[in-house]
Design a protein around this motif. Structure first.
Motif: not given
Length: 118
Positions: A42-60, A86-96
């Motif tokens: 799911l994390m990889a899919a979200a990143e791929a969707a953000l990058l898309g074909q043309n790339g993201p805009g800052k803040g997206q 430059e991408l920032l992943h903020l991850i909230h794992p259950k139990g952490q």
């Protein structure tokens, strides 16, 4: 790209764990991350969707969540320059107790693929 993301997340998760007296193998680090294989997908899919074909805009930003594991996260383009983001992943794992941050830089190659860069 999925395997690179998995490795980077494992390394990021390892950095947030208390130091161990002996080295741990990758499978143990992944198990201690609190994330399931589906979470990584799911994390990889979200990143791929953000990058898309043309790339993201800052803040997206794109979010992901896994109701089954109760883990969730976001990926945000914190800087965009030319064909790199430059991408920032903020991850909230259950139990952490704390969220895990993972930063990475991706650049679009001439053949259109997004590649991890240093």
């Amino acid at each position: 790209m999925k395997y690179v993301l998995t490795l980077l997340l494992a390394l990021g998760a390892a950095a947030s764990l208390p130091p161990a007296p002996e080295a741990q193998n990758l499978s143990k680090i992944l198990a201690q991350s609190g994330l399931s294989p589906v979470d990584f997908d799911l994390m990889a899919a979200a990143e791929a969707a953000l990058l898309g074909q043309n790339g993201p805009g800052k803040g997206q930003e794109k979010s992901w969540s896994n109701p089954k594991s109760e883990s969730r996260g976001t990926v945000q383009a914190i800087a965009v320059q030319g064909n790199c983001a430059e991408l920032l992943h903020l991850i909230h794992p259950k139990g952490q107790p704390k969220q895990v941050e993972l930063r990475k830089k991706m650049c679009k190659s001439a053949d259109g693929r997004w590649l991890l860069t240093l």
